[in-house]
Design an enzyme around this catalytic site. Sequence first.
Site, PDB file in Angstrom:
ATOM      1  N   THR A 173       0.696  -1.260   0.225  1.00 46.40           N
ATOM      2  CA  THR A 173       0.074  -0.084   0.085  1.00 46.40           C
ATOM      3  C   THR A 173       0.834   1.189   0.057  1.00 46.40           C
ATOM      4  O   THR A 173       0.368   2.324  -0.444  1.00 46.40           O
ATOM      5  CB  THR A 173      -1.106  -0.053   1.230  1.00 46.40           C
ATOM      6  OG1 THR A 173      -2.011  -1.192   1.088  1.00 46.40           O
ATOM      7  CG2 THR A 173      -2.023   1.230   1.177  1.00 46.40           C
TER       8      THR A 173
ATOM      9  N   LYS B  53      -0.126 -12.362   7.502  1.00 44.30           N
ATOM     10  CA  LYS B  53      -1.196 -11.783   6.731  1.00 44.30           C
ATOM     11  C   LYS B  53      -1.563 -12.431   5.687  1.00 44.30           C
ATOM     12  O   LYS B  53      -0.899 -12.614   4.688  1.00 44.30           O
ATOM     13  CB  LYS B  53      -0.583 -10.098   6.519  1.00 44.30           C
ATOM     14  CG  LYS B  53      -1.756  -9.461   5.849  1.00 44.30           C
ATOM     15  CD  LYS B  53      -1.239  -8.118   5.059  1.00 44.30           C
ATOM     16  CE  LYS B  53      -2.211  -7.444   4.447  1.00 44.30           C
ATOM     17  NZ  LYS B  53      -1.558  -6.005   3.864  1.00 44.30           N
TER      18      LYS B  53
ATOM     19  N   TYR C 247       3.448 -12.794   4.392  1.00 49.91           N
ATOM     20  CA  TYR C 247       2.434 -12.372   3.567  1.00 49.91           C
ATOM     21  C   TYR C 247       1.764 -12.978   2.653  1.00 49.91           C
ATOM     22  O   TYR C 247       2.567 -13.126   1.705  1.00 49.91           O
ATOM     23  CB  TYR C 247       2.859 -10.845   3.285  1.00 49.91           C
ATOM     24  CG  TYR C 247       1.806  -9.835   2.604  1.00 49.91           C
ATOM     25  CD1 TYR C 247       0.373 -10.266   2.803  1.00 49.91           C
ATOM     26  CD2 TYR C 247       2.182  -8.870   2.065  1.00 49.91           C
ATOM     27  CE1 TYR C 247      -0.447  -9.378   1.873  1.00 49.91           C
ATOM     28  CE2 TYR C 247       1.305  -7.828   1.357  1.00 49.91           C
ATOM     29  CZ  TYR C 247       0.004  -8.264   1.342  1.00 49.91           C
ATOM     30  OH  TYR C 247      -0.885  -7.689   0.782  1.00 49.91           O
TER      31      TYR C 247
ATOM     32  N   ILE D 180      -4.990  -6.243   9.132  1.00 47.32           N
ATOM     33  CA  ILE D 180      -3.801  -5.312   8.587  1.00 47.32           C
ATOM     34  C   ILE D 180      -5.043  -4.609   7.411  1.00 47.32           C
ATOM     35  O   ILE D 180      -5.009  -5.103   6.420  1.00 47.32           O
ATOM     36  CB  ILE D 180      -2.798  -5.836   8.042  1.00 47.32           C
ATOM     37  CG1 ILE D 180      -1.877  -6.130   9.243  1.00 47.32           C
ATOM     38  CG2 ILE D 180      -1.680  -4.718   7.221  1.00 47.32           C
ATOM     39  CD1 ILE D 180      -0.481  -7.004   8.667  1.00 47.32           C
TER      40      ILE D 180
END
Length: 302
Positions: free
Chosen positions: A49, A178, A148, A227
């Site tokens: 992001t 995540k 992730y 998250i």
Amino acid sequence: MTKHPLYGLGTALITPFKNDKSVDFEALARLLDTQLTGNVDYLVVLGTTGESVTLTAEERYQVRQYIITYTKKWAATHHTNPIPLVLGVGGNNTAQVISDLNAIKHESILDFTAILSVCPYYNKPNQEGLFQHFCAIAEASPIPIILYNVPGRTGVNLLPETVMRIYNAHPNKIIGIKEASGNIEQIKRLIALSKQQETKTKDTLLVICGDDGIACEIMKAGGAGLISVASNAFPDDFRRIVHEQDEALQAQYDEMVKLLFAEGNPVGIKAVLTQKEIIQNYLRLPLVPASKELTNNIAALL
């Protein structure tokens, strides 16, 4: 039992830019203020992001140091502990990821609670390749690691059994994952496997939701938090969604979450933050600002 410092809501921070595409540190300060006053539990710095792949090494260093300094100063002023920080360090070249870790070792890595490391993308390793990749990173990292899994971006899916294999190989380094596969049954299976492990060893693997739209369901299944992209703009509400499992409030955000990702991330969230007058709406190529249609739809919903 004391909750882990990375339990709850973590915001995957965007990186604001000026019209010349340089990093806008004044806007970053405004964004950090909203997060700190919104009582998010931790911040994820320079992840997907944050457009980290389009920043130079020097820019990433500057962003890291700015956020470390700003959050420490804010904590001192407000007589509280600094907010935990998670640093994005990943890639599809294992040797380069280790080299990046070694470089950061000499500056600021101990100011971070953990690193967030994405599955290798583009070259599409199998499960054995993923296992060896993360084991090599675990051996090189001086701080804990959150895996992730985001198959929609990487083209590979880190399966629950492989996650637990990595965890069992490096239980002192791998603290969580995540999970952004969007596959609720897969995530629930991973939570179940992690609970079985916890029963045997009393060690906890944090299974963190990576999708804003399913946070309540994952929390109710035993997840350790979220998250979030949306919490860049709505920290207070998403803290309630995570900590109170407020399904009605999450439902109110269903349409907004769809708009946030309609043209890719962080295109949507930067459009929202621009309309909230926190940042200017600039991204780095190959990403471009939201279309007029998406901008208007966000404005109407806001």
